[in-house]
Design a protein around this motif. Structure first.
Motif, PDB file in Angstrom:
ATOM      1  N   TRP A  27     -72.163  34.998  65.067  1.00  0.00           N
ATOM      2  CA  TRP A  27     -73.408  35.096  64.035  1.00  0.00           C
ATOM      3  C   TRP A  27     -73.152  35.302  62.461  1.00  0.00           C
ATOM      4  CZ3 TRP A  27     -77.887  32.906  65.112  1.00  0.00           C
ATOM      5  CH2 TRP A  27     -78.281  32.665  66.423  1.00  0.00           C
ATOM      6  N   ILE A  28     -71.815  35.790  62.322  1.00  0.00           N
ATOM      7  CA  ILE A  28     -71.498  35.973  61.014  1.00  0.00           C
ATOM      8  C   ILE A  28     -71.455  34.463  60.287  1.00  0.00           C
ATOM      9  CG2 ILE A  28     -69.426  36.802  59.369  1.00  0.00           C
ATOM     10  CD1 ILE A  28     -69.334  39.071  61.224  1.00  0.00           C
ATOM     11  N   VAL A  29     -70.462  33.734  61.364  1.00  0.00           N
ATOM     12  CA  VAL A  29     -70.287  32.264  60.895  1.00  0.00           C
ATOM     13  C   VAL A  29     -71.670  31.208  60.420  1.00  0.00           C
ATOM     14  CG1 VAL A  29     -69.537  30.080  61.641  1.00  0.00           C
ATOM     15  CG2 VAL A  29     -68.273  31.929  61.972  1.00  0.00           C
ATOM     16  N   VAL A  30     -72.759  31.833  61.537  1.00  0.00           N
ATOM     17  CA  VAL A  30     -74.029  31.117  61.197  1.00  0.00           C
ATOM     18  C   VAL A  30     -74.679  31.564  59.953  1.00  0.00           C
ATOM     19  CG1 VAL A  30     -76.298  30.991  61.860  1.00  0.00           C
ATOM     20  CG2 VAL A  30     -74.254  30.781  63.612  1.00  0.00           C
ATOM     21  N   ALA A  31     -74.445  32.879  59.553  1.00  0.00           N
ATOM     22  CA  ALA A  31     -74.929  33.628  58.317  1.00  0.00           C
ATOM     23  C   ALA A  31     -74.417  32.827  57.069  1.00  0.00           C
ATOM     24  CB  ALA A  31     -74.772  35.212  58.474  1.00  0.00           C
ATOM     25  N   ALA A  32     -72.977  32.700  57.194  1.00  0.00           N
ATOM     26  CA  ALA A  32     -72.253  32.033  56.063  1.00  0.00           C
ATOM     27  C   ALA A  32     -72.425  30.649  56.023  1.00  0.00           C
ATOM     28  CB  ALA A  32     -70.644  32.212  56.473  1.00  0.00           C
ATOM     29  N   TRP A  33     -72.870  29.791  56.780  1.00  0.00           N
ATOM     30  CA  TRP A  33     -73.619  28.709  56.927  1.00  0.00           C
ATOM     31  C   TRP A  33     -74.667  28.509  56.088  1.00  0.00           C
ATOM     32  CZ3 TRP A  33     -77.345  26.362  59.899  1.00  0.00           C
ATOM     33  CH2 TRP A  33     -77.654  24.698  59.604  1.00  0.00           C
TER      34      TRP A  33
END
Length: 291
Positions: A27-33
């Motif tokens: 979800w950190i990756v999703v937030a970064a995207w």
């Protein structure tokens, strides 16, 4: 209009990120995207995008001297600081300009070298209309957030076609069974998620319609700044160029006997620009054209 592509990409990015990296990191990756879209408003990133993707470059000193007075006239009429936007140049034949991201206005070398300043001002006023109307940054964000889904679709299509082709080299029966299996999976997914699939199928036509309307609105912006007569002359110039191209194509057809492909009705619905005649009719209704 960009929501269906964003939803499909979000589902794909979230599923892959969580599956490969776990819930927390995923979800950190999703937030970064999701936050990466802010780069569309970051000037260094805009310049990099304009140079690497759109193949634009900073103007040479003589080009800058040609552009600056015209651009200052346009922005002064609009009540905007000229330095709010950055001018760049595209090495290309043809009278054209483009609005990129949030602060880039690109113009072709042909427009710089071959059209009078009044026409160049009208073209720049049109592009300024795209920026002030939010068309350019909205289109870029829509493209960016739909990109994961578009890449996944292209990769899946290539893999599926490649698999069927390889199977056909082994056995026609195996290829047929594989094709039926893949088609069944595709139909099953389409039925299970039909609202998203239907939206993805019709969204390109609505986006093209919106793009055509945005061109008319940018023309209205140029007309509101007093460039309606000049914009009309620019469009008539483009219309003459297209007529010459059609004449050359007709001559080539007579020589070769090969008829060029004509766009179908669905292809015309995907056009991002309205016809010159439609734009001319809208501009000619503006009071300043008759002056």
């Amino acid at each position: 209009m960009h929501v269906p592509g964003f939803v499909a990409s979000f589902a794909l990015v979230a599923s892959l990120a969580v599956a490969l990296a776990g819930p927390v990191v995923g979800w950190i990756v999703v937030a970064a995207w999701l936050l990466s879209g802010a780069l569309a408003f970051h000037r260094p990133t805009e310049r990099l995008f304009a140079r690497r993707v759109m193949k634009l470059r900073p103007p040479e000193p003589e080009e800058q001297a040609r552009l600056e007075p015209v651009w200052h006239e346009v922005t002064a009429r609009a009540g905007i600081e000229a330095r709010t936007y950055e001018l760049m140049v595209e090495n290309r034949d043809g009278l054209n300009a483009t609005a990129i991201a949030c602060h880039i206005v690109g113009v072709t070398t042909y427009a710089l070298d071959n059209v009078p300043s009044s026409h160049l001002a009208a073209v720049l006023a049109h592009e300024l209309g795209h920026h002030t109307g939010g068309h350019s940054w909205a289109g870029l964000l829509g493209y960016w957030y739909a990109l994961p889904g578009r890449i996944a679709w292209n990769v899946t299509s290539v893999v599926a076609i490649g698999a069927v082709y390889i199977a056909s080299r082994i056995s026609l029966i195996v290829a047929t069974l594989l094709f039926v299996c893949l088609a069944s999976c595709a139909v099953g997914l389409a039925l299970a998620y039909w609202p998203i699939v239907l939206s993805l199928l019709v969204a390109p036509y609505f986006l093209a319609y919106t793009a055509r309307k945005s061109e008319l609105r940018a023309d209205e912006q140029a007309a509101a700044l007093g460039f309606a007569p000049e914009m009309t002359e620019v469009l008539r110039h483009l219309e003459a160029q297209e007529a010459a191209e059609r004449a050359r194509a007709a001559e080539a057809e007579r020589r070769t006997g090969k008829r060029p492909d004509q766009p179908g009705a669905l292809t015309r619905l995907l056009a991002g620009h309205p016809g010159h005649e439609e734009r001319l009719q809208a501009l000619e209704a503006h009071p300043s054209v008759g002056r």
